[in-house]
Structure formats: C-alpha cells, structure tokens
Design a protein around this motif. Structure first.
Motif, short mmCIF file in Angstrom:
data_model
loop_
_atom_site.label_atom_id
_atom_site.label_comp_id
_atom_site.label_asym_id
_atom_site.label_seq_id
_atom_site.Cartn_x
_atom_site.Cartn_y
_atom_site.Cartn_z
N VAL A 1 0.77 -1.22 0.05
CA VAL A 1 -0.14 -0.03 0.19
C VAL A 1 0.89 1.17 -0.10
N VAL A 2 0.66 2.22 -1.03
CA VAL A 2 1.55 3.25 -1.04
C VAL A 2 0.52 4.64 -1.03
N ASN A 3 0.76 5.44 -0.02
CA ASN A 3 -0.14 6.45 0.19
C ASN A 3 0.61 7.86 0.09
N ASN A 4 0.42 8.52 -0.87
CA ASN A 4 0.94 9.90 -1.04
C ASN A 4 2.34 10.11 -0.77
N ILE A 5 3.13 9.16 -1.52
CA ILE A 5 4.69 9.12 -1.44
C ILE A 5 5.21 10.35 -2.21
N SER A 6 5.99 11.13 -1.42
CA SER A 6 6.63 11.99 -2.27
C SER A 6 8.53 11.91 -2.02
N LYS A 7 9.27 12.43 -2.83
CA LYS A 7 10.71 12.18 -2.75
C LYS A 7 11.27 13.39 -3.48
N LYS A 8 12.12 13.95 -2.78
CA LYS A 8 13.16 15.00 -3.61
C LYS A 8 14.56 14.63 -3.25
N ALA B 1 11.81 13.39 -7.71
CA ALA B 1 11.83 12.24 -8.11
C ALA B 1 10.30 11.59 -8.00
N LEU B 2 9.69 11.86 -6.78
CA LEU B 2 8.23 11.38 -6.81
C LEU B 2 7.22 12.32 -6.07
N GLN B 3 5.88 12.60 -6.96
CA GLN B 3 5.41 13.47 -6.35
C GLN B 3 3.88 13.11 -5.91
N GLY B 4 3.55 12.67 -4.75
CA GLY B 4 2.16 12.04 -4.14
C GLY B 4 1.74 11.04 -4.75
N ILE B 5 2.84 9.88 -4.84
CA ILE B 5 2.38 8.70 -5.58
C ILE B 5 1.25 7.78 -4.59
N ILE C 1 5.67 1.10 -15.11
CA ILE C 1 6.01 1.50 -16.66
C ILE C 1 6.48 2.81 -16.61
N GLY C 2 7.47 3.04 -17.12
CA GLY C 2 8.01 4.53 -17.68
C GLY C 2 9.44 4.62 -17.75
N PRO C 3 9.46 5.88 -18.52
CA PRO C 3 11.02 5.77 -18.88
C PRO C 3 11.95 6.13 -17.91
N ASP C 4 13.27 6.08 -18.25
CA ASP C 4 14.25 6.62 -17.23
C ASP C 4 14.06 7.77 -16.52
N GLY C 5 14.43 8.03 -15.25
CA GLY C 5 13.98 9.37 -14.82
C GLY C 5 12.71 9.48 -14.21
N ALA C 6 11.83 8.54 -14.41
CA ALA C 6 10.58 8.66 -14.17
C ALA C 6 10.22 8.70 -12.57
N GLY C 7 10.94 7.90 -11.92
CA GLY C 7 10.97 7.88 -10.35
C GLY C 7 10.74 6.33 -9.97
N LYS C 8 10.95 5.20 -10.87
CA LYS C 8 10.85 3.83 -10.60
C LYS C 8 11.75 3.29 -9.60
N THR C 9 13.16 3.62 -9.50
CA THR C 9 14.13 3.37 -8.66
C THR C 9 13.90 3.79 -7.41
N SER C 10 13.45 5.08 -7.18
CA SER C 10 13.30 5.60 -6.04
C SER C 10 12.24 4.99 -5.32
N LEU C 11 11.06 5.01 -6.14
CA LEU C 11 10.00 4.09 -5.55
C LEU C 11 10.20 2.76 -4.85
N PHE C 12 11.11 2.01 -5.74
CA PHE C 12 11.55 0.48 -5.29
C PHE C 12 12.55 0.89 -3.89
N ARG C 13 13.38 1.58 -4.09
CA ARG C 13 14.10 1.94 -2.86
C ARG C 13 13.34 2.24 -1.50
N ILE C 14 12.44 3.01 -1.67
CA ILE C 14 11.46 3.53 -0.62
C ILE C 14 10.59 2.33 -0.10
N LEU C 15 10.19 1.35 -1.02
CA LEU C 15 9.47 0.37 -0.64
C LEU C 15 10.23 -0.99 0.02
N THR C 16 11.79 -1.00 -0.25
CA THR C 16 12.53 -2.09 0.25
C THR C 16 13.32 -1.65 1.37
#
Lengths: 304, 248
Positions: free
Chosen positions: A5-12, A22-26, A39-54
């Motif tokens: 469950v991801v609730n309004n996650i932001s990362k700068k 990197a992430l705005q209110g996901i 699914i998204g291009p490089d720089g979309a924030g995919k890795t930041s999201l995964f690192r937050i969840l792990t």
C-alpha cells in the motif's frame, strides 16, 4: 490484506538550489499474488519508489506498507520478507555462483536446500556453471543468478527493478515466462520496465512519468480508456506522409509507429474524412483502423 | 540514399582465443543510409562495431570505413566517424556549451567553427537558454538529443549509435528518430543498434546477427516477406531463437 500500500509518497533530491523531485504524491495498492508493473522511462522515479518500498530510502512525505508492515517503523521485518533485484547487477563478482547463492541463503537464516523447489526452474539453468565466478557469467546468466538470490529466502513480495533493460527481445520473453511461473507460486511481484510492450504481460500497471502516476489499471483498462480512434497509415514516402498527417486539422496527434504512422482522430472527425484529406495529396497510401496499445496511451497521457 | 559505399566489410572476423566473436561478416552500407544493426545479446554486435570504428583490430577479412582501411588507417577512421551510446555520451558536470567545445576540440575544429555551429545547434534543439547549464540538470530526453548533436557536430561521414534510445520515453524516442532522419537526409550515414523492434522499421536496411554471423540483411519490408511474418519483432525472434551460443 493488500500486499503493498503506497499512500501519497513524495521524494526530493538535492539542496535548496537544485531540487529534483523524483516522486510527487504517488499512491497505489497491490494485491497479494499480483504481478504489478511500474511502466515508465528513465528518470520517471521507478528506482526511488522501489528503494523506498524496500526500506533503503526514506520518503519526505507519505506512508507505505509492505505485507502490512510500515516501511519506516518496521524496516527490519520488511527486509526479512522482501526480495529485491536492483537494476544494476549487485552480486559478488568474485564469488562463484554457488557461493553467492549460499551467502544470500545464510544471511536470511535459511539454506539453499530448504527453498530449492522455488528456484529450481531458474537455478537449474545455471547450475552447470555453479563453480564459475559471478563476474564471468553472461548477462542472461547473471540475471538468473540475481533472481535466484532474490528468491532464496522465499520472499512474500518480490521487487524487480528493470530486469529486462538492455536485454534482447528473445531473453526478455524468457524472463517474463519465469515471472509467470513465480506468480503461480503465490509471490507478489512488482516489476519496473521502460519497455511499454511489457505492460500487457502484467495483471495491472501503473504508468509513471516525471514522478507522477499517469494511470493505474489493467493493461486492457488502460487501452480501453484511450477513447479515441487511431488510424494506421503508410505510403512509399513515410517522411512526407508524416508531415501531411501532422498538418491535418482533423487529427489530435500523428507519430511514427513501426511500419505505419499512427494518426489519432479528433472526437468529431471520421476515418472517411482523413482518407479524403490524404486522397487530395495525390499519392498512393494505405490506411486502416488500428487498436491503440500502451505506448499510444502513454503518449496521450504524457500530453495531458 | 546514394550508391557510394561508406562501409564495406568482406569476411570480417574477430577471434578471441578459440572463440569466434565475429564470423566472416560481409556487407556494404551506402551514403546517407540508415542501417539497423540488430542481434541478440552476445551475437557479436559490439565487437563488430568496435572493429568498424577503428578501436579493435580484426583477426581476418577486409573492411573499409569512410574510405579508410580498418587495419592501416584506424586513426583516420576515428576522425571521420561519430559515436554515441546510451551509456557513454556527455560529461554531466560540464555545461552544455563546454561539452560541445570539448568534443569539437578533440576533433580539431576551429574556434570560429565551434562558435558559429554551437549557436545553430542550440537553436535547433531549443536549448539556447540552457547553454551555460550543467548537463546533469537537463531532462534525460534532452541529454540524448544533445548527445546526438554533439556526436555529429564535427560533421562525420558516419555516426555509430549504440542503443541510443534505451529507456527514453516514447515521445522523445520519436523526436530522436526525427533527428536521425534529418542527419541521414544531410548525407550522414547512420549505423544504429536497438532493442526496440519498431525502430527496426525506421531503417532503410536491417542486418540481424546470430552467433557472430549476419544471418539476414535486407529492407524491413523484404525481411518480413522472406520470413512470412507480420512484424520485425517476429523476424527477429525467428532468427535469434536459432542462436546456439549463450549471451554476452
């Protein structure tokens, strides 16, 4: 219970002067046993999201749970039960295949024997090379070893960050077949990819661009939400055809799409009108209606 | 597209010990052509590209690039080609203008030439206002487009593009291909590798490497006809699945 469950996650990142968001209110949720694609291009924030969840990175805002556990408070518990395969190969290059696998098993207080059934399909393909150093493996073999190591403690949630980037079309297909089998074992899988065509292999997808989610749905749902008619056109001079399509007032958008160009009709214009428009140009062409795919949808969503 | 040949390869091979990475490949590439160089991981693409760009000596066979022999004139080859890959392109901690200056300087371009052409290139990319910004502050898509402009800044006869669009968003990917078309129309020969099969359709001709050999070489249209399939993806799968050696 929801698996993630991801609730309004932001990362700068960065200091006051140069801040990268990197992430705005996901926000999204993943069901147990689901194969969920980011699914998204490089720089979309995919890795930041995964690192937050792990639990490897802290978010500035928002909350998230994995297996019902909070990514900040319960980070130790989460680490015991998730598997994470980072985008960059990060096993020990100077240990052998077998040593790497044993090492990861030991860290998680288990043994290769105990969970062999889970990795058997994947590991058996590299087992003939188990005495080889990981650094000496081919790309495809490294990937299989990394996946085996991420699975050896029988995680309940598996995070795969761009496992197919830079991988050729044949190996990509094989990798997705492996994921299908793992899903059948009841493991929740979150997988990120820049390849739009892989979306159709997921149960549900989140399309992500510049730190924002553009859409969350089943692949079929994303496509059916497109809502506009797409015509595929080709001629002997594709550049000239594209120029003419781009000038056409009755089109919302026109862009190359492999062998054909895709022409997105405006809501109140018809295929017949487009045909007539092209007939006036005086060169032979071929045109037919086509179904939108994820890439068409992604481009349309990017423009909004 | 003309009939001038800018790349010719005849039975070009490269062996590492007992391993034949590139196995007697023969092909020609014409001036202004967009030539797609496809193959599975480990098929030998990178080794072949390194030989053609003067970075690696062939074991046997003949090849010339931009009119220069790969054995004897490899330094000349380097001066007459451009190169760009997704992995290596620009210096992140130099500004946009500094990167252009640096690369153009390496190729021996005059200050006058660099100054005039920088203005033209930045204007075309709509990057004039960003000239003094660090490259790392640019969005990825802009970086890739700038990297391509830098790779052809010294007006090479051929540019080698190694997976230039990997990980790029679908809109930027198309803008990038638009730049490739413009360069080809201006007479620059494009030699490009990609994992996106829709991009194979944008090439004039496509070669597909399998186990070090070129197993197919034709226009996308003819390849689909020959193999009796609807898409280049299917052509690729049909050929690459025959591979016996493992990747990389």
């Amino acid at each position: 219970m929801k698996s993630v469950v991801v609730n309004n996650i932001s990362k700068k990142y960065g200091t006051k002067k140069a801040v990268t968001t990197a992430l705005q209110g996901i926000s999204f949720e993943v069901d147990k046993g689901e194969l969920f694609g980011i699914i998204g291009p490089d720089g979309a924030g995919k890795t930041s999201l995964f690192r937050i969840l792990t639990t490897l990175l802290l978010a500035e805002e928002g909350t998230a749970t994995v297996d019902g556990l909070d990514v900040v408070k319960d980070y130790k518990l989460i680490r015991q039960r998730v598997g994470y395969m980072p985008g960059r190969f990060s096993l020990y290059q100077d240990l052998t295949v077998k040593e790497n696998l044993d090492f990861f098993a030991t860290i998680f207080n288990t043994s290769v024997e105990e969970n062999y059934d889970l990795i058997k399909d994947i590991y058996s393909q590299i087992e003939p090379f188990k005495e080889r150093k990981a650094g000496k493996l081919s790309g495809g073999m490294k990937q299989k070893l990394a996946l085996s190591c991420a699975l050896i403690h029988r995680p309940s949630v598996l995070f795969l960050d761009e496992p197919t980037t830079g991988v050729d079309a044949v190996s990509r297909k094989e990798f997705w077949e492996m994921l299908r089998k793992l899903k059948a074992q009841g493991i929740t899988i979150l997988v990120s990819t820049p390849y739009m065509d892989e979306a159709s292999l997921c149960d549900r997808v989140a399309l992500i661009q510049s730190g924002k989610i553009l859409s969350i749905d089943t692949p079929e749902g994303v496509v059916s939400a497109f809502g506009k008619k797409i015509m595929a056109a080709k001629s002997s001079d594709m550049l000239n055809l594209l120029a003419d399509l781009k000038k056409a007032e009755l089109l919302e958008d026109a862009y190359p799409f492999g062998e054909y160009h895709h022409a997105v009709l405006k809501a109140n214009n018809s295929a017949e009108e487009l045909k007539n428009y092209l007939l006036q140009k005086g060169y032979p062409f071929e045109i037919k209606e086509t179904k939108p795919n994820i890439e068409d949808c992604f481009m349309a969503l990017m423009k909004n | 597209m003309s009939t001038d040949r800018v790349i010719t390869a005849e039975h070009l091979s490269k062996r590492f010990g007992s391993f034949t990475a590139v196995d007697a490949i023969s092909f020609d590439v014409y001036r202004g052509e967009i030539f797609g160089f496809l193959g599975a991981n480990g098929a030998g693409k990178t080794t072949a590209m390194r030989m053609l760009s003067g970075l690696s000596m062939p074991t046997s066979g003949k090849a010339s690039v931009a009119g220069f022999d790969v054995y004897k004139e490899n330094e000349k080859i380097k001066q007459n080609i451009g190169y760009m890959s997704q992995k290596f392109s620009l210096y992140e901690d130099l500004t946009v203008k500094e990167n252009i200056r640096f690369y153009a300087g390496i190729y021996g371009k005059s200050n006058q030439f660099i100054k005039e052409k920088t203005a033209v290139v930045l204007d075309r990319l709509h990057l004039t206002a960003e000239g003094d910004k660090l490259v790392k502050s640019l969005p990825l898509g802009w970086k890739q487009k700038l990297a391509f402009s830098v790779a052809i800044f010294h007006e090479p006869k051929i540019v080698f593009l190694d997976e230039p669009t990997g990980g790029v968003d679908p809109v930027t990917r198309r803008e990038f291909w638009n730049m490739i078309y413009q360069a080809a129309n201006a007479g620059i020969t494009i030699f490009v590798t990609t994992h996106y099969m829709d991009e194979a359709e944008y090439c004039n001709r496509v070669s597909i490497m399998v186990d070090g050999r070129i197993d197919a070489l034709d226009t996308p249209q003819q390849l689909k006809k020959t193999y009796g399939v609807a898409t280049m993806d299917d052509v690729f799968l049909k050929l690459a699945r025959k591979a016996v050696r493992s990747a990389d």
